[in-house]
Design an enzyme around this catalytic site. Sequence first.
Site, mmCIF file in Angstrom:
data_model
loop_
_atom_site.group_PDB
_atom_site.id
_atom_site.type_symbol
_atom_site.label_atom_id
_atom_site.label_comp_id
_atom_site.label_asym_id
_atom_site.label_seq_id
_atom_site.Cartn_x
_atom_site.Cartn_y
_atom_site.Cartn_z
ATOM 1 N N ASP B 93 7.621 7.609 20.559
ATOM 2 C CA ASP B 93 6.679 8.265 21.600
ATOM 3 C C ASP B 93 7.538 8.459 22.891
ATOM 4 O OD1 ASP B 93 6.897 5.724 22.743
ATOM 5 O OD2 ASP B 93 4.658 5.460 22.259
ATOM 6 N N GLY B 95 6.767 7.530 25.818
ATOM 7 C CA GLY B 95 6.517 6.298 26.849
ATOM 8 C C GLY B 95 5.373 6.535 27.909
ATOM 9 N N ASP B 267 -0.314 7.957 13.244
ATOM 10 C CA ASP B 267 0.261 6.566 13.414
ATOM 11 C C ASP B 267 -0.892 5.689 14.079
ATOM 12 O OD1 ASP B 267 0.597 7.557 16.284
ATOM 13 O OD2 ASP B 267 0.827 5.461 16.487
ATOM 14 N N CYS B 305 -5.791 -3.640 -6.182
ATOM 15 C CA CYS B 305 -4.645 -3.593 -5.226
ATOM 16 C C CYS B 305 -3.278 -4.462 -5.877
ATOM 17 C CB CYS B 305 -5.068 -4.079 -3.887
ATOM 18 S SG CYS B 305 -3.581 -4.043 -2.942
ATOM 19 N N CYS B 307 -0.585 -5.288 -3.983
ATOM 20 C CA CYS B 307 0.080 -5.576 -3.038
ATOM 21 C C CYS B 307 0.383 -7.299 -3.377
ATOM 22 C CB CYS B 307 -0.273 -5.492 -1.579
ATOM 23 S SG CYS B 307 -1.576 -6.661 -1.018
ATOM 24 N N CYS B 310 -2.584 -9.717 -2.787
ATOM 25 C CA CYS B 310 -3.642 -9.540 -3.979
ATOM 26 C C CYS B 310 -3.164 -9.849 -5.285
ATOM 27 C CB CYS B 310 -4.287 -7.891 -3.769
ATOM 28 S SG CYS B 310 -5.334 -7.653 -2.597
ATOM 29 N N HIS B 336 -0.860 -6.342 2.941
ATOM 30 C CA HIS B 336 -1.893 -5.688 2.383
ATOM 31 C C HIS B 336 -2.388 -4.448 2.928
ATOM 32 C CE1 HIS B 336 -5.700 -4.952 0.425
ATOM 33 N NE2 HIS B 336 -6.213 -4.752 1.350
#
Lengths: 376, 376
Positions: B93, B95, B267, B305, B307, B310, B336
């Site tokens: 970004d 700033g 984002d 899930c 991940c 999980c 997760h």
Amino acid sequence: MTQRFSFELTATDGRARTGVISTPRGEIRTPAFMPVGTAGTVKAMLPENVRATGADILLGNTYHLMLRPTAERVARLGGLHRFMNWDRPILTDSGGFQVMSLADLRKLSEEGVTFRSHIDGSKHHLSPERSMEIQRLLGSDIVMAFDECPALPATEEAVAQSMRLSMRWARRSREAFGDRPGHALFGIMQGGVTRDLREESAAALREIGFEGYAIGGLAVGEGQEAMFGVLDYAPGFLPEDRPRYLMGVGKPDDIVGAVERGVDMMDCVLPSRSGRTGQAWTRRGQVNIKNARHMDDPRPLDEACSCPACRSYSRAYLHHVFRAQEIIASMLLTWHNLHYYQELMQGLRTAIAAGRLGEFVAAFHAARAEGDIEPL
Amino acid sequence: MTQRFSFELTATDGRARTGVISTPRGEIRTPAFMPVGTAGTVKAMLPENVRATGADILLGNTYHLMLRPTAERVARLGGLHRFMNWDRPILTDSGGFQVMSLADLRKLSEEGVTFRSHIDGSKHHLSPERSMEIQRLLGSDIVMAFDECPALPATEEAVAQSMRLSMRWARRSREAFGDRPGHALFGIMQGGVTRDLREESAAALREIGFEGYAIGGLAVGEGQEAMFGVLDYAPGFLPEDRPRYLMGVGKPDDIVGAVERGVDMMDCVLPSRSGRTGQAWTRRGQVNIKNARHMDDPRPLDEACSCPACRSYSRAYLHHVFRAQEIIASMLLTWHNLHYYQELMQGLRTAIAAGRLGEFVAAFHAARAEGDIEPL
């Protein structure tokens, strides 16, 4: 994989030994360093990454786990291995040492000890029988006898009284442990820095009989010289054919000195705790990553180290994330320290097997004497 | 791999779009969610694990990095990619937003803004030219034009004045950016929730010409309804053939609504910040792992899930380590959440490509309406 607990010595070099402890959950190569997973986690590490550093076994703390989440809850959830996602061997301590160092309002009797939790002040009780029950509920592979550790400084008489209480508790621990194939109970030698008391304690433990023997009551502030003084004789009081575990040790040079004196297993929070406070251990000694000298340094902590922190990050990055209080600083420095410790253990095992421990130890001290790399 | 920055739309479904941004550092599949690596780290994650969740690009913050470790230092150390061990695209970004939200004693002029660091009170300056220089020193692949964000609440007149200043700064950003093949400069549309101002801002940006266009000044407290109100028309003011980036968004349902309205990139700190405060996002909504209902629950956060949190841990474990303030709680919950967000983005991309976004969105809302699994 074996269904019983056994220990095989494969080589010795002087008093140093190397071998393998076999358990139904896997082998433990000795000399072994056990990372500490106090409350169901080796802080800042995923268990698969602890394994990747070369650890064969973790230590869990009875005192912490009995308070939170409680041993009964861990048992309902399938045991500590499943709870914390570590399927290899786990050793649990008996709770005795932490009751002394952490709990409030302790009250000691022949029967056991009552105390208040350091977390919420709730009242709890530990005895040889309850400690065995908790360690069984947790499902630990190596169970430690319940012992008492006198607060230091203590008179020789107080150390003797405490040791004899611990020996009576060791017998009660053995009886309460029962018959549990594949699991081991270790007795703990006490007696402070007094040779006669150590010998008396060892004799009492041998009389009871254990699958392994710990040397307790050291690394509690007596200093390396006094500790090595005890280690010059104490391991010799224990059976040759059983593993010897030095509790709570230590710095890398403590470990090397203990292995030279015949110790097979050790544990310590130092590598993980240091990681969280910005201290790294390398072949060349200790590095304080907080120091401004690292701010612009593009070099890794140790160019010869293959851990993720050294492979992929500069000292400048580690300095930055530590100063910015980023969690990744604890993650990377802990990983590095555990990796270094396990690499040291592998070096010791290989050297003993090759009958070259003297050379290895000389090189170890020479590298440390050089000190950290020069600032840029 | 391409040596230039380009964007290809591969399918649309209603106003929703899917495509690929190509850069010399790799492809970014859109719609894309960019995890935020504020100060050179996505908090509590190793970068290889962020990648494993499916992230194609990270966001870095100019404001944080210019203060510590400084852009000049990052440049000397080889740039942000090397510094933080992430070799894929990075968007930084400008700033402007953080100066507004974090810095002390701001002083704004046509030229730029001076402010004091929230870390140590030191004085700093940002302008379109300095922001372009910092982002070049960091080596970011997608550079954001320097803009001004008015503090809310603000009158329409104040929003208009601020937007016009940002448009003059956008032109100066374009000029200062120069000719940098393989890198992109994105302009940022402002104008609050006023359609005419949004249209005026978009026209000004199109006149200057950018490789991509962001929609700024939303997700700053106006609420989802007002935000969607703007997104009903604002993306249509921007060129079809350039990526559209909605800054700072958001919760899963914000993301779905934005994608339905033609947004390509987003984002947000939410998935990582939530992970550190015990909030998990699943297909069935939000789970507060601190809640006592999880204390004895052997089930994973989300059985569907894949991940690590999980796959290998119970809710009871996550509850325990969160309550015990263990670092692994932040590590697992962040992992997760980032995994869930990337899975959601993949679902959106696949649905748009198949022309079935309506069904996907209906199923998304239906699963959330069910709520979390019943307590045991």
